[in-house]
Scaffold this motif. Structure first.
Motif, mmCIF file in Angstrom:
data_model
loop_
_atom_site.group_PDB
_atom_site.id
_atom_site.type_symbol
_atom_site.label_atom_id
_atom_site.label_comp_id
_atom_site.label_asym_id
_atom_site.label_seq_id
_atom_site.Cartn_x
_atom_site.Cartn_y
_atom_site.Cartn_z
ATOM 1 N N THR A 1 -9.884 -3.995 9.486
ATOM 2 C CA THR A 1 -9.704 -2.703 10.150
ATOM 3 C C THR A 1 -8.619 -2.816 11.213
ATOM 4 N N ASN B 1 -9.570 -0.203 2.351
ATOM 5 C CA ASN B 1 -10.433 0.917 1.971
ATOM 6 C C ASN B 1 -11.808 0.434 1.536
ATOM 7 N N ARG C 1 -13.889 6.003 8.804
ATOM 8 C CA ARG C 1 -13.484 4.598 8.801
ATOM 9 C C ARG C 1 -14.429 3.833 7.889
ATOM 10 N N PRO C 2 -13.921 2.921 7.063
ATOM 11 C CA PRO C 2 -14.802 2.142 6.174
ATOM 12 C C PRO C 2 -15.789 1.282 6.970
ATOM 13 N N ASP D 1 0.842 -1.177 0.000
ATOM 14 C CA ASP D 1 0.000 0.000 0.000
ATOM 15 C C ASP D 1 0.888 1.240 0.000
#
Length: 501
Positions: A220, A230, A264-265, A181
């Motif tokens: 998470t 994401n 936050r997703p 990432d």
């Protein structure tokens, strides 16, 4: 006898630690092999001072009060619902909704979705089953949704004890495709590892990746990397699960242990519910199916109170489609014993109703945020220790030691190679500091190729837990780790590094 207040003891301790930290470091580095562990970055436990002992006394008093006797008696009996106490499940749902209202969901695009804008919202309540924790939840999912020989895909690296659960059910473990990432800390060197969802999609469609029965992820504040998947990748993974009949088991135990500034997703159970709404409104869509064994593809969230309340309560939940929850309820031993954790459930229900769970969670997030910040600031003083991703929640930080090389050891007169980080970890252990070598978190070395990463992926990395020690010990332990890294390089490679923190 002179009694000191808690505040006075804290002040005295802070002075003592400041005065003795250097001498303590000197002691642990001068007598290797003879010291107990002074600084433990290995253990994924909360610090004892953060355990909710005061809150627990208040909760127990409320539970035993004369006005709550009927409820207390009910919690000492078998539960009437095999799913768990219905009132507690509703309290958990309300708690989750309240704490995740700002979570990010896929952007609604008129004309591209088969559902209306009014339906495109986070559901207030999903079907739920009460468990004894995440491990128990994963075990029941394996029992009800897999058969021996099925394939489960996991991340590299991943939670180091999860593989044992899957192997105990006869499942074959393979790696998800992974990539770096670029948003990770010091991204010019390389960021944190994350699931390459695009590569997974290509592989499933062209057959280069066999369709698994299950995908296990920690989306998470991942254990061990601290990374967060994401929203676009979560949504695509949920779509792939339904398209190919795959069960995505999202271990979301760190979802609420989070201090990020941005959104936050959303949880996987929420996204799966949204996807099911889309499916229901588009009956002609053929991209949603069961697998060849007739098993339903979907995504579920598995979580627990162990990280957001205290580990000793051993209580958690599975959140997902009714078909999955019903299959767990039908298990023989659930039918025999009834729902899980009736007494502990009463305790947690009391904590939720009185706002104590919110207070405890806020305190934990603030404390871990401070510890994480301390650890980052000290480790960043050493260029040879790379923080792969600055955690925004959870317990763990993933670091890479840039100048370690392969070492050799002898076993039964045979010379074999030991991973560089394992050798360094033993050196640190001899000097009173313990951390988890990255290779301990890599469970798919026998089929690493599918990860699209080298076999040696984790051989110079380590997992550091910042939750188990208080802030002072995190700081002193981080300084000692930097000191030992420089000492180890100097002794091993003949390079003296004079830079001081």
């Amino acid at each position: 006898m002179l009694l000191l207040s808690r505040y006075s003891l804290c002040v005295i301790r802070s002075v003592f630690v400041s005065a003795t930290s250097l001498s303590k470091m000197s002691m642990t580095t001068s007598t290797p092999g003879k010291n107990a562990i002074s600084y433990n970055f290995w253990r994924g436990h909360p610090n004892d001072d953060l355990l909710p002992t005061k809150e627990m006394q208040e909760i127990l008093q409320k539970m035993a009060s004369p006005t709550n006797q009927d409820r207390l008696k009910d919690s000492l009996q078998y539960l009437s619902s095999d799913r768990g106490d219905p009132v507690l499940l509703k309290e958990i749902s309300s708690f989750l909704l309240r704490r995740t209202l700002e979570d990010e969901v896929p952007q609604y695009e008129p004309g591209n979705w088969a559902i209306t804008n009014d339906e495109w919202s986070v559901p207030e309540e999903l079907d739920m089953f009460l468990t004894h924790g995440v491990s128990h939840g994963l075990d029941m999912l394996c029992t009800t949704q897999t058969t021996p020989g099925d394939i489960v895909l996991i991340e590299r690296p991943s939670y180091f004890l999860a593989a044992g659960i899957f192997r105990s059910h006869g499942l074959k473990i393979q790696s998800l495709p992974m990539k770096l990432d670029p948003t990770g800390e010091r991204h010019a060197v390389g960021g944190a590892l994350m699931v390459d969802v695009e590569a997974l999609e290509r592989g499933l469609h062209d057959g280069s990746i066999g369709v698994p029965r299950m995908i296990y992820i920690i989306p998470t504040n991942q254990n061990p990397t601290g990374n967060t998947m994401n929203i676009a990748n979560r949504w695509k993974l949920c779509q792939l699960a339904r398209e190919f009949g795959i069960l995505v088991a999202a271990d979301e135990v760190y979802h609420l242990l989070d201090w990020r500034d941005d959104s936050r997703p959303a949880r996987f159970s929420v996204l799966d519910h949204m996807l099911s709404k889309q499916y229901e409104s588009s009956k002609t869509n053929s991209n949603f199916s069961v697998n060849k064994k007739g098993q339903f593809g979907c995504s579920v969230s598995v979580s627990s109170f162990t990280k957001i309340f205290t580990p000793g309560v051993r209580c958690g939940w599975i959140e997902g489609p009714k078909e999955i929850i019903d299959s767990i309820v039908d298990l023989g031993y659930i039918q025999s014993q009834g729902g899980c954790a009736p007494f502990i459930g009463n305790l947690l229900r009391t904590a939720l109703e009185n706002g104590l769970q919110d207070e405890i969670l806020d305190k934990l997030n603030e404390s871990y945020k401070d510890r994480c910040k301390i650890l980052c600031s000290i480790l960043e003083s050493e260029p040879g220790i790379r923080i792969c991703y600055r955690p925004m929640g959870g317990y763990f930080m993933w670091v890479e030691f840039l100048d370690l090389t392969t070492a050799e050891k002898k076993i039964d007169n045979n010379v074999i190679e030991d991973s560089p980080v394992s050798t360094f970890a033993k050196f640190c252990l001899d000097h009173g500091l313990k951390f988890m070598p990255g290779v301990k978190c890599d469970s798919v070395l026998d089929c690493f190729e599918q990860s699209q990463q080298p076999k040696e992926l984790c051989e110079t990395s380590a997992r550091l837990c910042f939750a188990d020690m208080d802030a002072g010990d995190v700081a002193d332990g981080a300084k000692l780790l930097v000191h030992l890294y420089r000492k180890y390089k100097s002794e091993t490679f003949g390079r003296t590094i004079n830079k001081k923190i």
